[in-house]
Design a protein around this motif. Structure first.
Motif, mmCIF file in Angstrom:
data_model
loop_
_atom_site.group_PDB
_atom_site.id
_atom_site.type_symbol
_atom_site.label_atom_id
_atom_site.label_comp_id
_atom_site.label_asym_id
_atom_site.label_seq_id
_atom_site.Cartn_x
_atom_site.Cartn_y
_atom_site.Cartn_z
ATOM 1 N N ALA A 36 -18.917 -15.018 67.507
ATOM 2 C CA ALA A 36 -19.048 -13.728 68.832
ATOM 3 C C ALA A 36 -18.565 -14.544 70.092
ATOM 4 C CB ALA A 36 -20.552 -13.564 68.734
ATOM 5 N N ASP A 37 -18.825 -15.654 70.436
ATOM 6 C CA ASP A 37 -18.213 -16.208 71.532
ATOM 7 C C ASP A 37 -16.461 -16.174 71.552
ATOM 8 O OD1 ASP A 37 -18.554 -17.603 74.389
ATOM 9 O OD2 ASP A 37 -17.649 -19.205 73.335
ATOM 10 N N ALA A 38 -16.088 -16.590 70.435
ATOM 11 C CA ALA A 38 -14.833 -16.781 70.391
ATOM 12 C C ALA A 38 -14.147 -15.235 70.327
ATOM 13 C CB ALA A 38 -14.463 -17.452 69.018
ATOM 14 N N LEU A 39 -14.855 -14.442 69.761
ATOM 15 C CA LEU A 39 -14.216 -13.077 70.082
ATOM 16 C C LEU A 39 -14.726 -12.073 70.911
ATOM 17 C CD1 LEU A 39 -14.731 -12.183 66.135
ATOM 18 C CD2 LEU A 39 -12.599 -12.665 67.262
ATOM 19 N N LYS A 40 -15.522 -12.692 72.068
ATOM 20 C CA LYS A 40 -16.025 -12.125 73.136
ATOM 21 C C LYS A 40 -16.833 -10.727 72.669
ATOM 22 C CE LYS A 40 -13.541 -14.839 75.816
ATOM 23 N NZ LYS A 40 -13.948 -16.080 75.752
ATOM 24 N N VAL A 41 -17.645 -10.933 71.699
ATOM 25 C CA VAL A 41 -18.492 -9.878 71.391
ATOM 26 C C VAL A 41 -20.034 -10.325 71.351
ATOM 27 C CG1 VAL A 41 -16.916 -8.604 70.062
ATOM 28 C CG2 VAL A 41 -18.407 -10.256 68.849
ATOM 29 N N LYS A 42 -20.821 -9.566 71.342
ATOM 30 C CA LYS A 42 -22.187 -10.219 71.263
ATOM 31 C C LYS A 42 -22.666 -10.525 69.899
ATOM 32 C CE LYS A 42 -24.501 -7.532 75.107
ATOM 33 N NZ LYS A 42 -25.341 -6.537 75.487
ATOM 34 N N PRO A 43 -23.419 -11.551 69.625
ATOM 35 C CA PRO A 43 -23.869 -11.566 68.215
ATOM 36 C C PRO A 43 -24.286 -10.710 67.359
ATOM 37 C CG PRO A 43 -24.649 -13.460 69.629
ATOM 38 C CD PRO A 43 -23.873 -12.480 70.294
ATOM 39 N N SER A 44 -25.181 -9.636 68.183
ATOM 40 C CA SER A 44 -25.516 -8.351 67.428
ATOM 41 C C SER A 44 -24.529 -7.512 66.838
ATOM 42 C CB SER A 44 -26.449 -7.820 68.308
ATOM 43 O OG SER A 44 -25.732 -7.340 69.642
ATOM 44 N N PHE A 45 -23.199 -7.735 67.254
ATOM 45 C CA PHE A 45 -22.085 -6.945 66.743
ATOM 46 C C PHE A 45 -21.934 -7.100 65.170
ATOM 47 C CE2 PHE A 45 -17.891 -7.186 65.296
ATOM 48 C CZ PHE A 45 -17.378 -5.813 65.446
ATOM 49 N N PHE A 46 -21.974 -8.212 64.951
ATOM 50 C CA PHE A 46 -22.180 -8.993 63.365
ATOM 51 C C PHE A 46 -23.414 -8.339 62.525
ATOM 52 C CE2 PHE A 46 -19.712 -12.270 65.525
ATOM 53 C CZ PHE A 46 -18.472 -11.766 65.024
ATOM 54 N N ILE A 47 -24.526 -8.504 63.142
ATOM 55 C CA ILE A 47 -25.775 -7.852 62.343
ATOM 56 C C ILE A 47 -25.567 -6.178 62.240
ATOM 57 C CG2 ILE A 47 -28.240 -7.582 62.525
ATOM 58 C CD1 ILE A 47 -26.996 -10.572 62.261
ATOM 59 N N ASN A 48 -24.828 -5.724 63.428
ATOM 60 C CA ASN A 48 -24.784 -4.151 63.144
ATOM 61 C C ASN A 48 -23.915 -3.797 62.111
ATOM 62 O OD1 ASN A 48 -26.447 -3.869 65.449
ATOM 63 N ND2 ASN A 48 -25.043 -3.718 66.763
ATOM 64 N N GLU A 49 -22.891 -4.445 61.970
ATOM 65 C CA GLU A 49 -21.826 -4.483 60.891
ATOM 66 C C GLU A 49 -22.252 -4.529 59.567
ATOM 67 O OE1 GLU A 49 -18.518 -3.642 61.173
ATOM 68 O OE2 GLU A 49 -19.117 -2.927 63.213
ATOM 69 N N VAL A 50 -23.216 -5.470 59.458
ATOM 70 C CA VAL A 50 -23.748 -5.785 58.185
ATOM 71 C C VAL A 50 -24.872 -4.603 57.802
ATOM 72 C CG1 VAL A 50 -25.561 -7.308 56.515
ATOM 73 C CG2 VAL A 50 -23.480 -8.305 58.193
ATOM 74 N N GLU A 51 -25.755 -4.257 58.923
ATOM 75 C CA GLU A 51 -26.566 -3.219 58.596
ATOM 76 C C GLU A 51 -25.959 -1.826 58.357
ATOM 77 O OE1 GLU A 51 -30.394 -3.903 61.675
ATOM 78 O OE2 GLU A 51 -28.693 -2.663 62.498
ATOM 79 N N GLN A 52 -24.831 -1.452 58.599
ATOM 80 C CA GLN A 52 -23.990 -0.237 58.437
ATOM 81 C C GLN A 52 -23.365 -0.567 57.193
ATOM 82 O OE1 GLN A 52 -21.208 0.639 61.441
ATOM 83 N NE2 GLN A 52 -22.799 0.823 62.866
ATOM 84 N N ALA A 53 -23.005 -1.617 56.619
ATOM 85 C CA ALA A 53 -22.406 -1.964 55.447
ATOM 86 C C ALA A 53 -23.376 -1.722 54.237
ATOM 87 C CB ALA A 53 -21.571 -3.094 55.297
ATOM 88 N N VAL A 54 -24.746 -2.033 54.456
ATOM 89 C CA VAL A 54 -25.678 -2.116 53.372
ATOM 90 C C VAL A 54 -26.688 -0.914 53.619
ATOM 91 C CG1 VAL A 54 -25.616 -4.471 52.741
ATOM 92 C CG2 VAL A 54 -27.119 -3.633 54.445
ATOM 93 N N SER A 55 -26.361 -0.038 54.506
ATOM 94 C CA SER A 55 -27.244 1.011 54.604
ATOM 95 C C SER A 55 -28.698 0.860 55.073
ATOM 96 C CB SER A 55 -26.950 2.024 53.767
ATOM 97 O OG SER A 55 -25.499 2.429 53.485
ATOM 98 N N ILE A 56 -28.616 -0.159 55.716
ATOM 99 C CA ILE A 56 -30.460 -0.364 56.083
ATOM 100 C C ILE A 56 -30.739 0.847 57.158
ATOM 101 C CG2 ILE A 56 -31.846 -2.050 57.328
ATOM 102 C CD1 ILE A 56 -30.340 -4.207 56.153
ATOM 103 N N PRO A 57 -32.024 1.496 56.935
ATOM 104 C CA PRO A 57 -32.284 2.338 58.063
ATOM 105 C C PRO A 57 -32.636 1.751 59.336
ATOM 106 C CG PRO A 57 -33.791 2.225 56.218
ATOM 107 C CD PRO A 57 -32.545 1.378 55.903
#
Length: 57
Positions: A36-57
């Motif tokens: 996340a630091d290297a990509l200049k995004v918040k770590p939560s960005f990755f968690i949100n991507e996984v949530e959307q991929a597996v359709s967690i409500p």
């Protein structure tokens, strides 16, 4: 950004980043923060991507 560039910015190896992309490895929380630091995004960005991929409500 190439895997090599991301590796240099994050301190991770290019082969390891490749394994993450292919789903062969699961990143630790520490690794998520490094990426996340290297990509200049918040770590939560990755968690949100996984949530959307597996359709967690």
């Amino acid at each position: 950004m190439s895997q090599e560039q991301l590796g240099l910015k994050s301190g991770l190896s290019r082969p390891y980043i490749s394994e993450l992309e292919m789903g062969k490895k699961d990143p630790s929380l520490f690794t998520i923060f490094k990426l996340a630091d290297a990509l200049k995004v918040k770590p939560s960005f990755f968690i949100n991507e996984v949530e959307q991929a597996v359709s967690i409500p």
